[in-house]
Scaffold this motif. Structure first.
Motif, PDB file in Angstrom:
ATOM      1  N   PHE A 242       0.799  -1.323  -0.072  1.00  0.00           N
ATOM      2  CA  PHE A 242       0.024  -0.036  -0.173  1.00  0.00           C
ATOM      3  C   PHE A 242       0.882   1.274  -0.015  1.00  0.00           C
ATOM      4  O   PHE A 242       0.111   2.558   0.161  1.00  0.00           O
ATOM      5  N   GLY A 243       2.358   1.055  -0.008  1.00  0.00           N
ATOM      6  CA  GLY A 243       3.022   2.385  -0.323  1.00  0.00           C
ATOM      7  C   GLY A 243       3.150   3.204   1.130  1.00  0.00           C
ATOM      8  O   GLY A 243       3.070   4.321   1.125  1.00  0.00           O
ATOM      9  N   GLY A 244       2.560   2.503   2.053  1.00  0.00           N
ATOM     10  CA  GLY A 244       2.625   3.178   3.439  1.00  0.00           C
ATOM     11  C   GLY A 244       1.366   3.873   4.104  1.00  0.00           C
ATOM     12  O   GLY A 244       1.305   4.440   5.008  1.00  0.00           O
ATOM     13  N   GLU A 245       0.277   3.827   2.810  1.00  0.00           N
ATOM     14  CA  GLU A 245      -0.919   4.544   3.571  1.00  0.00           C
ATOM     15  C   GLU A 245      -1.874   3.746   3.133  1.00  0.00           C
ATOM     16  O   GLU A 245      -2.080   2.917   2.097  1.00  0.00           O
ATOM     17  N   THR A 246      -3.065   3.983   3.889  1.00  0.00           N
ATOM     18  CA  THR A 246      -4.332   3.181   3.607  1.00  0.00           C
ATOM     19  C   THR A 246      -5.640   4.080   3.747  1.00  0.00           C
ATOM     20  O   THR A 246      -6.735   3.403   3.832  1.00  0.00           O
ATOM     21  N   GLY A 247      -5.520   4.963   3.863  1.00  0.00           N
ATOM     22  CA  GLY A 247      -6.601   6.002   4.281  1.00  0.00           C
ATOM     23  C   GLY A 247      -6.961   6.177   5.904  1.00  0.00           C
ATOM     24  O   GLY A 247      -7.972   6.747   5.955  1.00  0.00           O
ATOM     25  N   HIS A 248      -6.469   5.462   6.546  1.00  0.00           N
ATOM     26  CA  HIS A 248      -6.749   5.468   8.115  1.00  0.00           C
ATOM     27  C   HIS A 248      -6.205   6.685   8.608  1.00  0.00           C
ATOM     28  O   HIS A 248      -5.376   7.311   8.305  1.00  0.00           O
ATOM     29  N   SER A 250      -4.685   7.248  11.184  1.00  0.00           N
ATOM     30  CA  SER A 250      -3.176   7.136  11.625  1.00  0.00           C
ATOM     31  C   SER A 250      -2.301   7.524  10.763  1.00  0.00           C
ATOM     32  O   SER A 250      -0.943   8.162  10.817  1.00  0.00           O
ATOM     33  N   ASP A 251      -2.639   7.741   9.237  1.00  0.00           N
ATOM     34  CA  ASP A 251      -1.693   8.123   8.409  1.00  0.00           C
ATOM     35  C   ASP A 251      -1.378   9.603   8.417  1.00  0.00           C
ATOM     36  O   ASP A 251      -0.281  10.175   7.964  1.00  0.00           O
ATOM     37  N   GLN A 252      -2.193  10.501   9.304  1.00  0.00           N
ATOM     38  CA  GLN A 252      -1.987  11.749   9.564  1.00  0.00           C
ATOM     39  C   GLN A 252      -0.635  12.087  10.403  1.00  0.00           C
ATOM     40  O   GLN A 252       0.137  12.970  10.207  1.00  0.00           O
ATOM     41  N   ILE A 253      -0.483  10.953  11.365  1.00  0.00           N
ATOM     42  CA  ILE A 253       0.742  11.011  12.186  1.00  0.00           C
ATOM     43  C   ILE A 253       1.783  10.755  11.578  1.00  0.00           C
ATOM     44  O   ILE A 253       2.839  11.455  11.580  1.00  0.00           O
ATOM     45  N   ALA A 254       1.918   9.664  10.457  1.00  0.00           N
ATOM     46  CA  ALA A 254       2.906   9.604   9.511  1.00  0.00           C
ATOM     47  C   ALA A 254       3.241  10.728   8.574  1.00  0.00           C
ATOM     48  O   ALA A 254       4.625  11.021   8.414  1.00  0.00           O
ATOM     49  N   GLU A 255       2.368  11.511   8.041  1.00  0.00           N
ATOM     50  CA  GLU A 255       2.457  12.463   7.245  1.00  0.00           C
ATOM     51  C   GLU A 255       3.155  13.745   8.186  1.00  0.00           C
ATOM     52  O   GLU A 255       4.003  14.250   7.622  1.00  0.00           O
ATOM     53  N   GLY A 256       2.572  13.839   9.217  1.00  0.00           N
ATOM     54  CA  GLY A 256       3.256  14.704  10.109  1.00  0.00           C
ATOM     55  C   GLY A 256       4.801  14.658  10.186  1.00  0.00           C
ATOM     56  O   GLY A 256       5.645  15.445  10.282  1.00  0.00           O
ATOM     57  N   GLU A 262      11.453  13.173   8.749  1.00  0.00           N
ATOM     58  CA  GLU A 262      11.632  11.716   8.977  1.00  0.00           C
ATOM     59  C   GLU A 262      11.402  11.015   7.492  1.00  0.00           C
ATOM     60  O   GLU A 262      10.338  11.543   6.659  1.00  0.00           O
ATOM     61  N   HIS A 263      12.037   9.950   7.031  1.00  0.00           N
ATOM     62  CA  HIS A 263      11.794   8.915   5.913  1.00  0.00           C
ATOM     63  C   HIS A 263      10.596   8.301   6.107  1.00  0.00           C
ATOM     64  O   HIS A 263      10.020   8.096   7.192  1.00  0.00           O
ATOM     65  N   LEU A 264       9.961   7.649   5.055  1.00  0.00           N
ATOM     66  CA  LEU A 264       8.885   7.425   4.889  1.00  0.00           C
ATOM     67  C   LEU A 264       8.384   5.997   5.833  1.00  0.00           C
ATOM     68  O   LEU A 264       7.634   5.966   6.582  1.00  0.00           O
ATOM     69  N   ALA A 265       9.659   4.951   5.801  1.00  0.00           N
ATOM     70  CA  ALA A 265       9.235   3.787   6.356  1.00  0.00           C
ATOM     71  C   ALA A 265       9.412   4.079   7.996  1.00  0.00           C
ATOM     72  O   ALA A 265       8.673   3.485   8.729  1.00  0.00           O
ATOM     73  N   PRO A 266      10.490   4.723   8.505  1.00  0.00           N
ATOM     74  CA  PRO A 266      10.473   4.916  10.061  1.00  0.00           C
ATOM     75  C   PRO A 266       9.125   5.783  10.476  1.00  0.00           C
ATOM     76  O   PRO A 266       8.464   5.642  11.513  1.00  0.00           O
ATOM     77  N   ALA A 267       8.829   6.564   9.576  1.00  0.00           N
ATOM     78  CA  ALA A 267       7.376   7.424  10.010  1.00  0.00           C
ATOM     79  C   ALA A 267       6.412   6.536   9.936  1.00  0.00           C
ATOM     80  O   ALA A 267       5.314   6.738  10.919  1.00  0.00           O
ATOM     81  N   VAL A 268       6.057   5.536   8.972  1.00  0.00           N
ATOM     82  CA  VAL A 268       5.063   4.718   8.856  1.00  0.00           C
ATOM     83  C   VAL A 268       4.952   3.792  10.297  1.00  0.00           C
ATOM     84  O   VAL A 268       3.748   3.619  10.965  1.00  0.00           O
ATOM     85  N   PHE A 269       6.239   3.226  10.368  1.00  0.00           N
ATOM     86  CA  PHE A 269       6.370   2.538  11.654  1.00  0.00           C
ATOM     87  C   PHE A 269       6.032   3.074  12.858  1.00  0.00           C
ATOM     88  O   PHE A 269       5.355   2.628  13.813  1.00  0.00           O
ATOM     89  N   THR A 270       6.631   4.355  13.091  1.00  0.00           N
ATOM     90  CA  THR A 270       6.206   5.030  14.217  1.00  0.00           C
ATOM     91  C   THR A 270       4.801   5.391  14.346  1.00  0.00           C
ATOM     92  O   THR A 270       4.200   5.075  15.596  1.00  0.00           O
ATOM     93  N   ALA A 271       4.124   5.900  13.381  1.00  0.00           N
ATOM     94  CA  ALA A 271       2.812   6.300  13.404  1.00  0.00           C
ATOM     95  C   ALA A 271       1.953   4.825  13.772  1.00  0.00           C
ATOM     96  O   ALA A 271       0.854   4.997  14.573  1.00  0.00           O
ATOM     97  N   ASN A 272       2.166   3.948  13.143  1.00  0.00           N
ATOM     98  CA  ASN A 272       1.613   2.516  13.368  1.00  0.00           C
ATOM     99  C   ASN A 272       1.684   2.161  14.772  1.00  0.00           C
ATOM    100  O   ASN A 272       0.745   1.660  15.349  1.00  0.00           O
TER     101      ASN A 272
END
Length: 330
Positions: A242-248, A250-256, A262-272
């Motif tokens: 899904f390229g790190g996004e599902t429309g949930h 929590s995606d807003q945390i990763a975007e912030g 922050e890089h994409l993968a660490p941001a997605v991991f931290t947000a999740n």
């Protein structure tokens, strides 16, 4: 008051009478009752190291569904609740009569002896409970979708089944929920079925095999571990499919985090991870509350059921407790 010695009580009758006696005595906590017992033992010359009842022993005397009872401890409990020696002896005699009656009772009827109808009835109730767990999963998801919460709440039923009945029952609920969601128009849910299954195994084995439901701190830790496990499993799915996004939400945390450099993968991991930790804590305690509503015989008096009882009765220790109270936690 205890019944007459000739009365054929069972252990549940005695436990119910103990509850009534405790209520009439002002409802002291089980910790306080244990402290009184310990002090009485010390006054009789029992060493401090041997004077304190085990952590759950006092509570268990009040619990329904017991298979045995300690008459001497019941006597100590009623004395701690204000009874004199004569009354305490009547309680002990009552316990002895109940034990004799239980030993003399005929053996319980097995499903084979009860006839063919017992199996289908048991199967029916098992199916109803599992369907209820699946409904809990969907109810949580619906609440999140309706309110736009930065949570998931799609594993409450999975947690109930895994902790109350066993990890592989939780897996069955997880797989069933994912399958239904997939065929009813949400195929993107299918890859996340493995996350639901991982949570079932973590909750089930953590609570039942590793003692994660023995106390409130352990249960808190168990839910946090489940959150970490689910994140470890879900982030690769998020990144690869899904390229790190599902429309949930929590995606807003990763975007912030990404906007802050922050890089994409660490941001997605931290947000999740943040979302999953909060979600599994809430889901775990909701599941525990649901388990508390289930009949005790369905739980086979396991650690989860015992913890529900201890939490419901407010057995938590208070600040400023005495040395003997502190020993109850040993």
């Amino acid at each position: 008051m205890p019944t007459d010695d000739s009365t054929n009580d069972d252990f549940d009758d005695i436990a119910s009478s103990l509850r009534d006696l405790r209520a009439r005595a002002g409802g002291p906590s089980y910790a306080e009752i244990g402290s009184r017992i310990a002090l009485a033992r010390i006054e009789r010359g029992v060493p401090l190291s041997a004077s304190t009842p085990a952590r759950t022993t006092v509570y268990d005397a009040f619990r329904l569904g017991r298979s045995r009872i300690n008459a001497a401890l019941v006597g100590e409990i009623v004395r701690a609740l204000g009874a004199d020696d004569a009354e305490a002896e009547k309680w002990e005699t009552r316990c002895g009569l109940a034990q004799k009656a239980r030993r003399a009772a005929p053996a319980p009827v097995t499903p084979a002896a009860a006839g063919a109808s017992t199996g289908p009835r048991s199967t029916m109730w098992t199916a109803i409970l599992l369907v209820g767990c699946v409904v809990l999963n969907f109810s949580g998801s619906a609440a999140v979708a309706t309110l736009g919460l930065p949570l998931f709440l799609d594993m409450i039923g999975t947690a109930v089944a895994a902790m109350a009945f066993g990890p592989w029952w939780g897996v069955l609920v997880a797989a069933g929920s994912t399958g239904i969601e997939t065929v009813t128009g949400t195929p993107d849910s299918l890859p996340f079925g493995i996350v639901n299954i991982a949570g079932a195994l973590a909750w089930g084995y953590g609570a039942r095999a590793l003692g994660g439901a023995r106390s409130l701190p352990r249960f808190l830790a168990l839910n946090l571990v489940v959150g970490v496990v689910c994140t470890i499993v879900s982030v690769p799915v998020l990144m690869i499919l899904f390229g790190g996004e599902t429309g949930h939400a929590s995606d807003q945390i990763a975007e912030g985090l990404i906007s802050s450099g922050e890089h994409l993968a660490p941001a997605v991991f931290t947000a999740n991870l943040l979302t999953s930790l909060a979600d599994k804590l809430l889901s775990g305690f909701i599941a525990l509350a649901v388990i508390g509503l289930l009949p005790a015989r369905m739980l086979k008096h396991d650690l989860v059921g015992s913890m529900v009882g201890r939490m419901a009765t407010g057995e938590a220790r208070r600040d400023g407790e005495t040395r003997t109270d502190a020993a109850l936690r040993a």
